[in-house]
Design an enzyme around this catalytic site. Sequence first.
Site, PDB file in Angstrom:
ATOM      1  N   TYR A 145       0.841  -1.208   0.000  1.00  0.00           N
ATOM      2  CA  TYR A 145       0.000   0.000   0.000  1.00  0.00           C
ATOM      3  C   TYR A 145       0.875   1.256   0.000  1.00  0.00           C
ATOM      4  O   TYR A 145       0.738   2.127  -0.864  1.00  0.00           O
ATOM      5  CB  TYR A 145      -0.907  -0.020   1.232  1.00  0.00           C
ATOM      6  CG  TYR A 145      -1.918   1.100   1.277  1.00  0.00           C
ATOM      7  CD1 TYR A 145      -2.920   1.206   0.325  1.00  0.00           C
ATOM      8  CD2 TYR A 145      -1.882   2.050   2.298  1.00  0.00           C
ATOM      9  CE1 TYR A 145      -3.850   2.234   0.375  1.00  0.00           C
ATOM     10  CE2 TYR A 145      -2.811   3.074   2.351  1.00  0.00           C
ATOM     11  CZ  TYR A 145      -3.790   3.159   1.395  1.00  0.00           C
ATOM     12  OH  TYR A 145      -4.716   4.175   1.445  1.00  0.00           O
ATOM     13  N   ASP A 206      -0.683  -2.545  22.845  1.00  0.00           N
ATOM     14  CA  ASP A 206      -1.143  -2.063  24.153  1.00  0.00           C
ATOM     15  C   ASP A 206      -2.128  -0.904  24.013  1.00  0.00           C
ATOM     16  O   ASP A 206      -2.557  -0.312  25.006  1.00  0.00           O
ATOM     17  CB  ASP A 206       0.051  -1.668  25.046  1.00  0.00           C
ATOM     18  CG  ASP A 206       0.865  -0.517  24.461  1.00  0.00           C
ATOM     19  OD1 ASP A 206       0.452   0.048  23.426  1.00  0.00           O
ATOM     20  OD2 ASP A 206       1.920  -0.184  25.036  1.00  0.00           O
ATOM     21  N   THR A 210      -1.417   5.972  18.321  1.00  0.00           N
ATOM     22  CA  THR A 210      -2.430   7.024  18.145  1.00  0.00           C
ATOM     23  C   THR A 210      -2.882   7.138  16.689  1.00  0.00           C
ATOM     24  O   THR A 210      -2.157   6.783  15.754  1.00  0.00           O
ATOM     25  CB  THR A 210      -1.897   8.403  18.591  1.00  0.00           C
ATOM     26  OG1 THR A 210      -0.841   8.804  17.699  1.00  0.00           O
ATOM     27  CG2 THR A 210      -1.399   8.375  20.022  1.00  0.00           C
ATOM     28  N   ASP A 271       2.816  -1.413  12.201  1.00  0.00           N
ATOM     29  CA  ASP A 271       1.677  -0.553  12.547  1.00  0.00           C
ATOM     30  C   ASP A 271       2.232   0.781  13.079  1.00  0.00           C
ATOM     31  O   ASP A 271       2.970   0.796  14.065  1.00  0.00           O
ATOM     32  CB  ASP A 271       0.854  -1.265  13.637  1.00  0.00           C
ATOM     33  CG  ASP A 271      -0.534  -0.690  13.821  1.00  0.00           C
ATOM     34  OD1 ASP A 271      -1.493  -1.367  13.437  1.00  0.00           O
ATOM     35  OD2 ASP A 271      -0.641   0.418  14.367  1.00  0.00           O
ATOM     36  N   ARG A 275       0.217   8.970  14.751  1.00  0.00           N
ATOM     37  CA  ARG A 275      -0.214   9.588  13.488  1.00  0.00           C
ATOM     38  C   ARG A 275      -1.122  10.783  13.762  1.00  0.00           C
ATOM     39  O   ARG A 275      -2.167  10.640  14.386  1.00  0.00           O
ATOM     40  CB  ARG A 275      -0.943   8.576  12.613  1.00  0.00           C
ATOM     41  CG  ARG A 275      -1.314   9.174  11.251  1.00  0.00           C
ATOM     42  CD  ARG A 275      -2.060   8.204  10.392  1.00  0.00           C
ATOM     43  NE  ARG A 275      -1.212   7.152   9.892  1.00  0.00           N
ATOM     44  CZ  ARG A 275      -1.695   5.976   9.460  1.00  0.00           C
ATOM     45  NH1 ARG A 275      -2.985   5.734   9.524  1.00  0.00           N
ATOM     46  NH2 ARG A 275      -0.877   5.064   8.994  1.00  0.00           N
TER      47      ARG A 275
HETATM   48  N1  UDP Z   1      -6.749  -1.549  15.529  1.00  0.00           N
HETATM   49  C1  UDP Z   1      -7.121  -2.141  16.718  1.00  0.00           C
HETATM   50  N2  UDP Z   1      -8.148  -3.040  16.689  1.00  0.00           N
HETATM   51  C2  UDP Z   1      -8.825  -3.361  15.558  1.00  0.00           C
HETATM   52  C3  UDP Z   1      -8.448  -2.731  14.360  1.00  0.00           C
HETATM   53  C4  UDP Z   1      -7.396  -1.837  14.373  1.00  0.00           C
HETATM   54  O1  UDP Z   1      -6.541  -1.871  17.792  1.00  0.00           O
HETATM   55  O2  UDP Z   1      -9.750  -4.178  15.625  1.00  0.00           O
HETATM   56  C5  UDP Z   1      -5.645  -0.560  15.561  1.00  0.00           C
HETATM   57  C6  UDP Z   1      -4.568  -0.790  14.514  1.00  0.00           C
HETATM   58  O3  UDP Z   1      -3.571  -1.660  15.010  1.00  0.00           O
HETATM   59  C7  UDP Z   1      -4.039   0.612  14.301  1.00  0.00           C
HETATM   60  C8  UDP Z   1      -5.273   1.494  14.516  1.00  0.00           C
HETATM   61  O4  UDP Z   1      -6.204   0.700  15.243  1.00  0.00           O
HETATM   62  O5  UDP Z   1      -3.066   0.936  15.249  1.00  0.00           O
HETATM   63  C9  UDP Z   1      -5.926   1.963  13.227  1.00  0.00           C
HETATM   64  O6  UDP Z   1      -6.085   0.844  12.406  1.00  0.00           O
HETATM   65  P1  UDP Z   1      -6.883   0.870  11.045  1.00  0.00           P
HETATM   66  O7  UDP Z   1      -6.857  -0.522  10.498  1.00  0.00           O
HETATM   67  O8  UDP Z   1      -8.206   1.513  11.240  1.00  0.00           O
HETATM   68  O9  UDP Z   1      -6.078   1.842  10.092  1.00  0.00           O
HETATM   69  P2  UDP Z   1      -4.546   2.272   9.933  1.00  0.00           P
HETATM   70  O10 UDP Z   1      -4.473   3.591  10.601  1.00  0.00           O
HETATM   71  O11 UDP Z   1      -3.656   1.264  10.603  1.00  0.00           O
HETATM   72  O12 UDP Z   1      -4.351   2.317   8.470  1.00  0.00           O
END
Ligand code: UDP
Length: 312
Positions: A145, A206, A210, A271, A275
Site C-alpha cells: 500500500y 497495548d 495514536t 503498525d 499519526r
Molecule cells: N486496531 C485495533 N483493533 C482493531 C483494528 C485496528 O486496535 O480491531 C488498531 C490498529 O492496530 C491501528 C489502529 O487501530 O493501530 C488503526 O487501524 P486501522 O486498520 O483503522 O487503520 P490504519 O491507521 O492502521 O491504516
Amino acid sequence: MKYVISGAAGFIGSHLCDRLMEQGRQIVAIDNLITGQVSNIEHLLGRPGFQFIQADVCAPLEVGGPVDHVFHLASLASPVDYLAHPIETLDSGSTGTRNLLELARIHSARFLLTSTSECYGDPLQHPQSETYWGNVNPVGLRSCYDESKRYAEALTMAYHRVHGLRTNIARIFNTYGPRMALNDGRVVPAFIDQALKGVNLTVFGDGSQTRSFCFVSDLVDGLLRLSESEERYPVNLGNPVEMSILEFADEIRGRFDGRIGVEFKALPSDDPKLRRPDISKARRVLGWEPKVPLREGLTVTIDYFKRGVQSR
Ligand code: UDP
C-alpha cells in the site's frame, strides 16, 4: 463539468459522488467492486448525469466526450484488504494511476490523486507535515500500500512536469463515516461492530498507538477544494485531533453497554505508533479545516451501522 471518479462505489468515492451530484456535475463512476459496493451508489443509478461503469482501472480506459476532472480513488484502503490483495493494491497505485493520468492527459483534464498518510510509514516526525519524507519499510507487509501510493505520487508529479498536467495530491489520514464496510477490519467499524454485538473490543498491541479521525464530509470538502487549487505538491487532509486507540475504545464503550471490555491482541507488523496530520498547509492554501467533532461524526456513523444496511 464532467468528473471521472475511480473507486466511486467505495466509502469516500460514493460520498464524493453525492456531493458532486448535489452540485449538478456529470459523473462517470468507475469501480471494479473488489471492495466497493453497489449499495453505496444505488440511489444515484439511473439519475441524469450519473453513469456507472464496472471496470478495473488497471485496464486502459476510454471515456467519450469532454472530461474536466479525473479523481483517482480506486484502491484497497484497509490494512486487512490490502494485505489480502497486495498485488492488486500495487497495480491500482501503479498501472491504475498511469491509466487515469493518461485519461486526464488525453482530455486535458485536471487530475487528483488520493494518496495517504501511509506515505509517512511509521513516522519519526510528529505531527506529520508534507515536507517529511517518511519512514517506510519497503519490503514489509504494508509496503504494497505505502509504496504503491508513493509511486503514484511520483508518477503524478512526473505527468505534471513532463506534460504540464494540472495535478493535485491529497494525503488522506484516517477517515470514517457511513458506508465503511462493517467488516473491513479498520478500527472504527471493527469497534462499532463489536460494540453492537456486545463483545469485547479488540485492541491491537497495548493500545497506546495514536490515530486522528476525520469525518468523511470534511474530507470530501477538502478534496474538492484541493481539486480547484493550483497546489501541485501533496497536501495533508485529516483531522488533527489525536487519540490513542485505547482512548478511542473508551469513547466507543462509553456509548454502549459499559460492561463491554477490551481484549488485547497482537499488534500488526509496521503498525504506525503515532499519526497526526499537520494541516497548516491545508489551512493556508485551501482555507480548509475539519468541522465535525468526533462525538458528532460517531453518532451519525453508529446510527448508520445500527440500521444494518451493510452487506459485505
Ligand atoms: N486496531 C485495533 N483493533 C482493531 C483494528 C485496528 O486496535 O480491531 C488498531 C490498529 O492496530 C491501528 C489502529 O487501530 O493501530 C488503526 O487501524 P486501522 O486498520 O483503522 O487503520 P490504519 O491507521 O492502521 O491504516
